[in-house]
Design a protein around this motif. Structure first.
Motif, short mmCIF file in Angstrom:
data_model
loop_
_atom_site.label_atom_id
_atom_site.label_comp_id
_atom_site.label_asym_id
_atom_site.label_seq_id
_atom_site.Cartn_x
_atom_site.Cartn_y
_atom_site.Cartn_z
N ASP A 5 35.59 -74.85 -18.97
CA ASP A 5 35.31 -75.97 -19.88
C ASP A 5 34.60 -75.45 -21.13
O ASP A 5 33.53 -74.85 -21.06
N TRP A 8 39.96 -85.59 -30.10
CA TRP A 8 40.73 -84.57 -30.80
C TRP A 8 40.81 -83.28 -30.00
O TRP A 8 41.87 -82.65 -29.94
N ALA A 12 40.68 -83.00 -26.77
CA ALA A 12 41.59 -83.26 -25.66
C ALA A 12 43.04 -83.16 -26.12
O ALA A 12 43.90 -82.59 -25.41
N ASN A 13 43.36 -83.71 -27.31
CA ASN A 13 44.71 -83.59 -27.85
C ASN A 13 45.09 -82.12 -28.07
O ASN A 13 46.21 -81.70 -27.76
N GLU A 37 43.82 -79.36 -26.66
CA GLU A 37 43.96 -78.60 -25.42
C GLU A 37 45.21 -79.02 -24.65
O GLU A 37 45.85 -78.18 -24.00
N ALA A 38 45.58 -80.30 -24.73
CA ALA A 38 46.79 -80.76 -24.04
C ALA A 38 48.04 -80.13 -24.66
O ALA A 38 49.04 -79.92 -23.96
N GLY A 39 48.01 -79.84 -25.94
CA GLY A 39 49.16 -79.22 -26.60
C GLY A 39 48.87 -77.82 -27.08
O GLY A 39 49.38 -77.40 -28.13
N TRP A 40 48.06 -77.09 -26.32
CA TRP A 40 47.52 -75.79 -26.77
C TRP A 40 48.60 -74.80 -27.18
O TRP A 40 48.53 -74.20 -28.24
N ASP A 41 49.61 -74.62 -26.36
CA ASP A 41 50.65 -73.63 -26.69
C ASP A 41 51.39 -74.02 -27.97
O ASP A 41 51.66 -73.17 -28.83
N HIS A 42 51.69 -75.30 -28.10
CA HIS A 42 52.39 -75.77 -29.31
C HIS A 42 51.49 -75.65 -30.53
O HIS A 42 51.94 -75.27 -31.62
N ARG A 52 39.38 -75.53 -32.06
CA ARG A 52 38.84 -75.85 -30.73
C ARG A 52 37.33 -75.63 -30.69
O ARG A 52 36.58 -76.49 -30.21
#
Length: 424
Positions: free
Chosen positions: A74, A358, A360-361, A363-368, A382
């Motif tokens: 975290d 923001w 959370a958004n 980290e949810a799309g980290w690779d992209h 981040r």
């Protein structure tokens, strides 16, 4: 062979204490503080070299952005180390004292850490020219905003709104809270059909679109970001509002087509700078008609704290030349220039919640996100957004909406209570 952990234990102890609350894993798989719920992963000796050359948060930030240091677990747990360090050392400066340097020298020699300075990450700002000149301000804005519109859409969501939201209920989502923020500002400004609105630092057009669509105003938005200008203009055309909304690639100091009935400045104030504070408010005062209202929405600092330190991580990587102002000074400056300040509203808890959404958004799309903006830029966002969320929660940062009126010698038509602004 002696492990990196044993050699660098004095460094870790100096920074985090004898019993660090997180694990520190090194490039040779040796570990200090194993078993902690989160960990700092030192992937290469270059991370330590960054810290030796730039002791403190800047060196750690450079190592993280360059990928030589990672966060396992975290991100908020790791960033709370600042408070742990402050409690154990009576400061959170992360500086290395003479004893630590002396104990580190043998380890530095064995690990071949002395010598050349490591290359600085490409994401570090390198501005030239006089601070807060038009050219340098434009460069600072491009550094932060001309990253990738698609990257910002991933982080911010479909509203493309890069400022504190207003959560009118506990279960309100981010997108609705951003629309709620725009409506709150429109109500404070008393917008009515046919009025002229200037939005300073209009971003991707969220405020001018909302004000024109919901209140029928003629709106002008100005930005120094080419990427924002291009997308905001497209959004205006797609919404069928070209007859009501104009988006300009323009410095607020070059706006001369007043008077306007109302002016909003949302999330731009951090870029103005202390030296420009009077000029900024004087320009907006001049552009307003008598009786017109200004809503200034900006991050502020608690009394006694400095703004963004020159040479800090946030200055080098996030908001170059940015400065935060104490809200009392903001109010006093506005009053001194002739404004009548009518309302001051703190949204501190709202910004902490916005920033967590923001993160959370992201980290949810980290690779992209890394593909869109590059791994280093994604790491910067981040780190700074998560740290900012904690700062707002702890009261180390604040944000205020300051509503002011240009006096006209009569009734400024501000409501007797806030009911009409806050409840709808």
């Amino acid at each position: 062979m002696t492990s990196a952990a044993s050699l660098l234990e004095p460094l870790v102890g100096s920074l985090l204490g004898d019993e660090p609350p997180v694990a520190v894993r090194f490039w040779d798989d040796s570990v200090l503080g194993d078993g902690a719920p989160a960990a700092i992963h030192v992937r290469s000796p270059e991370a330590v070299r960054h810290l030796l050359w730039s002791p403190g948060e800047l060196g750690l930030g450079r190592a993280y952005v360059a990928g030589h240091l990672d966060i396992d677990g975290d991100v908020y747990d790791l960033l709370r180390l600042r408070d742990h360090i402050a409690e154990s050392r009576e400061d959170a400066d992360l500086r290395l004292g003479p004893r630590t340097w002396a104990s580190l020298l043998p380890a530095a020699l064995r690990l071949r850490l002395l010598g050349r300075r490591p290359p600085l990450p490409a994401e570090e700002a390198r501005l030239a020219g006089r601070m807060h000149s038009r050219q340098r301000d434009a460069e600072a804005i491009r550094h932060h905003y001309d990253v990738s519109n698609d990257f910002y859409r991933l982080v911010l969501g479909p509203t493309m709104t890069y400022s504190c939201a207003y959560f009118r209920s506990e279960d309100m989502g981010l997108d609705d809270a951003q629309a709620s923020k725009y409506e709150l500002i429109c109500r404070k400004l008393g917008l009515r059909r046919g009025m002229r609105l200037l939005d300073v630092g209009c971003g991707w057009g969220g405020m001018v679109l909302h004000a024109a669509r919901e209140h029928g105003v003629h709106a002008v938005g100005v930005t120094l970001s080419r990427a924002q200008h291009e997308l905001a203009s497209t959004r205006v055309a797609e919404a069928g509002l070209s007859g009501l909304v104009e988006v300009r690639l323009q410095d607020y100091r070059d706006v001369h087509d007043g008077p306007y009935d109302a002016i909003s400045s949302i999330g731009m104030f951090e870029h103005v700078g202390l030296r420009m504070l009077r000029e900024y408010f004087l320009r907006l005062f001049t552009l307003l008609r008598p009786g017109g209202r200004l809503l200034n929405h900006g991050i502020s600092r608690p009394h006694g704290q400095g703004g963004f330190d020159r040479g800090s991580f946030i200055d080098r990587y996030v908001f170059p030349d940015g400065e935060l102002h104490e809200v009392g000074r903001v109010v006093s400056t506005m009053d001194d220039l002739g404004f009548e300040v009518r309302d001051v509203h703190s949204l501190r808890e709202h910004y902490a919640r916005t920033l967590r959404a923001w993160v959370a958004n992201l980290e949810a799309g980290w690779d992209h996100a890394q593909r869109l903006a590059g791994p280093g830029r994604a790491r910067v966002w981040r780190l700074y957004m998560a740290a900012s969320a904690l700062n707002f929660e702890a009261g180390r940062s604040n944000i205020h909406q300051v509503l002011a009126v240009k006096p006209d010698g009569g009734d400024a038509r501000v409501p007797l209570t806030r009911t009409g602004w806050l409840d709808w």
